[in-house]
Design an enzyme around this catalytic site. Structure first.
Site, PDB file in Angstrom:
ATOM      1  N   GLY A 226       0.813  -1.218   0.000  1.00  0.00           N
ATOM      2  CA  GLY A 226       0.000   0.000   0.000  1.00  0.00           C
ATOM      3  C   GLY A 226       0.843   1.263   0.000  1.00  0.00           C
ATOM      4  O   GLY A 226       2.027   1.229  -0.338  1.00  0.00           O
TER       5      GLY A 226
ATOM      6  N   HIS B   7       4.277   1.530  -8.014  1.00  0.00           N
ATOM      7  CA  HIS B   7       3.284   0.443  -7.934  1.00  0.00           C
ATOM      8  C   HIS B   7       2.372   0.464  -9.166  1.00  0.00           C
ATOM      9  O   HIS B   7       2.070  -0.578  -9.754  1.00  0.00           O
ATOM     10  CB  HIS B   7       2.393   0.622  -6.698  1.00  0.00           C
TER      11      HIS B   7
ATOM     12  N   GLN C 103       7.906  -9.522   7.757  1.00  0.00           N
ATOM     13  CA  GLN C 103       9.117  -9.044   7.079  1.00  0.00           C
ATOM     14  C   GLN C 103       9.729  -7.822   7.752  1.00  0.00           C
ATOM     15  O   GLN C 103      10.694  -7.257   7.264  1.00  0.00           O
ATOM     16  CB  GLN C 103       8.847  -8.771   5.598  1.00  0.00           C
TER      17      GLN C 103
ATOM     18  N   ASP D 201      13.445  -3.074  -5.784  1.00  0.00           N
ATOM     19  CA  ASP D 201      13.828  -3.992  -4.699  1.00  0.00           C
ATOM     20  C   ASP D 201      14.518  -5.198  -5.338  1.00  0.00           C
ATOM     21  O   ASP D 201      13.953  -6.292  -5.424  1.00  0.00           O
ATOM     22  CB  ASP D 201      12.588  -4.397  -3.911  1.00  0.00           C
TER      23      ASP D 201
ATOM     24  N   MET E  53      11.053   6.215  -6.372  1.00  0.00           N
ATOM     25  CA  MET E  53       9.810   6.316  -5.601  1.00  0.00           C
ATOM     26  C   MET E  53       9.749   5.192  -4.580  1.00  0.00           C
ATOM     27  O   MET E  53      10.146   4.058  -4.854  1.00  0.00           O
ATOM     28  CB  MET E  53       8.604   6.233  -6.531  1.00  0.00           C
TER      29      MET E  53
ATOM     30  N   ARG F  14       8.272   4.865   1.652  1.00  0.00           N
ATOM     31  CA  ARG F  14       8.973   5.428   2.807  1.00  0.00           C
ATOM     32  C   ARG F  14       9.463   6.858   2.553  1.00  0.00           C
ATOM     33  O   ARG F  14       9.862   7.540   3.500  1.00  0.00           O
ATOM     34  CB  ARG F  14      10.160   4.544   3.208  1.00  0.00           C
TER      35      ARG F  14
HETATM   36  P1  AMP Z   1       6.012  -2.371  -1.598  1.00  0.00           P
HETATM   37  O1  AMP Z   1       4.620  -1.825  -1.447  1.00  0.00           O
HETATM   38  O2  AMP Z   1       7.077  -1.411  -1.188  1.00  0.00           O
HETATM   39  O3  AMP Z   1       6.148  -3.741  -0.998  1.00  0.00           O
HETATM   40  O4  AMP Z   1       6.230  -2.568  -3.161  1.00  0.00           O
HETATM   41  C1  AMP Z   1       5.350  -3.359  -3.923  1.00  0.00           C
HETATM   42  C2  AMP Z   1       5.959  -3.621  -5.276  1.00  0.00           C
HETATM   43  O5  AMP Z   1       6.181  -2.378  -5.950  1.00  0.00           O
HETATM   44  C3  AMP Z   1       7.330  -4.315  -5.160  1.00  0.00           C
HETATM   45  O6  AMP Z   1       7.449  -5.277  -6.193  1.00  0.00           O
HETATM   46  C4  AMP Z   1       8.281  -3.169  -5.366  1.00  0.00           C
HETATM   47  O7  AMP Z   1       9.531  -3.573  -5.886  1.00  0.00           O
HETATM   48  C5  AMP Z   1       7.523  -2.319  -6.366  1.00  0.00           C
HETATM   49  N1  AMP Z   1       8.030  -0.949  -6.339  1.00  0.00           N
HETATM   50  C6  AMP Z   1       8.237  -0.177  -5.244  1.00  0.00           C
HETATM   51  N2  AMP Z   1       8.765   1.012  -5.590  1.00  0.00           N
HETATM   52  C7  AMP Z   1       8.920   0.979  -6.942  1.00  0.00           C
HETATM   53  C8  AMP Z   1       9.425   1.909  -7.903  1.00  0.00           C
HETATM   54  N3  AMP Z   1       9.901   3.107  -7.543  1.00  0.00           N
HETATM   55  N4  AMP Z   1       9.439   1.539  -9.202  1.00  0.00           N
HETATM   56  C9  AMP Z   1       8.964   0.313  -9.573  1.00  0.00           C
HETATM   57  N5  AMP Z   1       8.458  -0.595  -8.721  1.00  0.00           N
HETATM   58  C10 AMP Z   1       8.447  -0.270  -7.413  1.00  0.00           C
END
Ligand code: AMP
Length: 285
Positions: free
Chosen positions: A31, A37, A61, A150, A184, A187
């Site tokens: 989220g 995302h 995690q 990531d 992006m 955090r």
């Molecule tokens: P998270 O909500 O941080 O767990 O991220 C969910 C998914 O979005 C993960 O696969 C992340 O690698 C991807 N994600 C997060 N930030 C970015 C970004 N700046 N560009 C592309 N994908 C992202």
């Protein structure tokens, strides 16, 4: 968009889709959605018939001293963004739905989970692999999308899918950045104005190190100059690591002599603490 909170209901709804021959794309998230995302959501919408997005801040995690309780939760805004993207299903389980009383089984990812991010955040990748396994079993997607942002997580997921024979195609989306280069991240909203300026140390250091290597500098030379650049832009930041790694194994690459050339492409990875916020980033070489 239909919002579903239980695994049973999700399975029932997706079984109906599958019976109609629909192929399912899945984007797992925690989220606080941003364009990174949404770029994954758009790929799923383009490439598959039905898109499922999960929003679940996964407690397993996070380490005991990490930001689980203060992790940004912006559900109304997230749902609005997903409606705008025409997402078919939002999966929004509670912690109890995912980890009911008595649950105990965890995935252990091995060596890849204990280096770099895994060394600094012990247990983090076991938690990621466990929740992704649960989510894969709940959704049973044809294709799942993850972000290159990531990169070590990508390596862990690829290994998980290989090792446990998940019949799921994994696709990787490029890192989406702010106009000034900051990757992006949910955090980023923790950063003060001053920290936001200093956070540019990550991307600027990566771009500089990549340029130096492309121009023929050794990895050691490039890292020394990169360290200096990081401290110049973020005098109060703490650089956790700056390294060149094989993107599949995350083994460190120390030189590009022919005999040392990694089997897989390599990447420069960086992690740093800016104020109270930990940020990571990477670029491919
Ligand atoms: P998270 O909500 O941080 O767990 O991220 C969910 C998914 O979005 C993960 O696969 C992340 O690698 C991807 N994600 C997060 N930030 C970015 C970004 N700046 N560009 C592309 N994908 C992202």
């Amino acid at each position: 968009m239909r919002t579903i909170t239980t695994i049973t209901e999700l399975r029932r709804a997706l079984a109906l889709q599958r019976e109609q021959g629909k192929r399912i794309g899945f984007v797992p998230t925690m989220g606080a959605l941003h364009d990174g995302h949404l770029s994954l959501v758009r790929q799923s919408k383009q490439q598959l018939d039905v898109t499922v997005v999960s929003v679940f801040v996964n407690p397993t995690q996070f380490g005991p001293n990490e930001d689980f309780s203060r992790y940004p939760r912006t559900l109304d805004a997230d749902a609005g963004l997903l409606v705008d993207e025409d997402v078919e299903f939002l999966f929004l389980p509670s912690v109890e739905e995912m980890y009911p009383p008595g649950n105990a089984t965890r995935i252990h990812v091995g060596q890849l989970g204990s280096i770099f991010e895994g060394a600094i955040r012990p247990g983090h990748f076991d938690g990621v692999a466990t929740v992704v396994t649960l989510l894969f079993n709940a959704v049973q997607p044809d294709t799942a999308y993850f972000g290159q942002k990531d990169l070590q997580q990508v390596a862990v997921i690829r290994q998980l899918v290989r090792d446990l024979a998940f019949p799921i195609e994994i696709k990787i989306g490029a890192t989406i950045r702010e106009p000034d280069g900051l990757a992006m991240s949910s955090r980023n909203r923790y950063l003060s104005v001053r920290e936001r300026e200093e956070s540019l140390a990550l991307s600027k250091t990566l771009f500089l190190v990549r340029d130096l290597i492309h121009k023929g500098a050794s990895i050691d030379e490039a890292k020394i100059i990169g360290n200096r650049e990081f401290q110049r832009i973020s005098p109060s930041g703490r650089l956790d690591y700056l390294a060149v790694v094989d993107i599949e194994t995350f083994r460190e690459v120390t030189s590009f002599e022919r005999e040392d050339r990694p089997e897989w492409p390599s990447a420069i990875i960086i992690a740093a603490q800016i104020g109270s916020t930990r940020l990571i980033d990477n670029v491919l070489i």
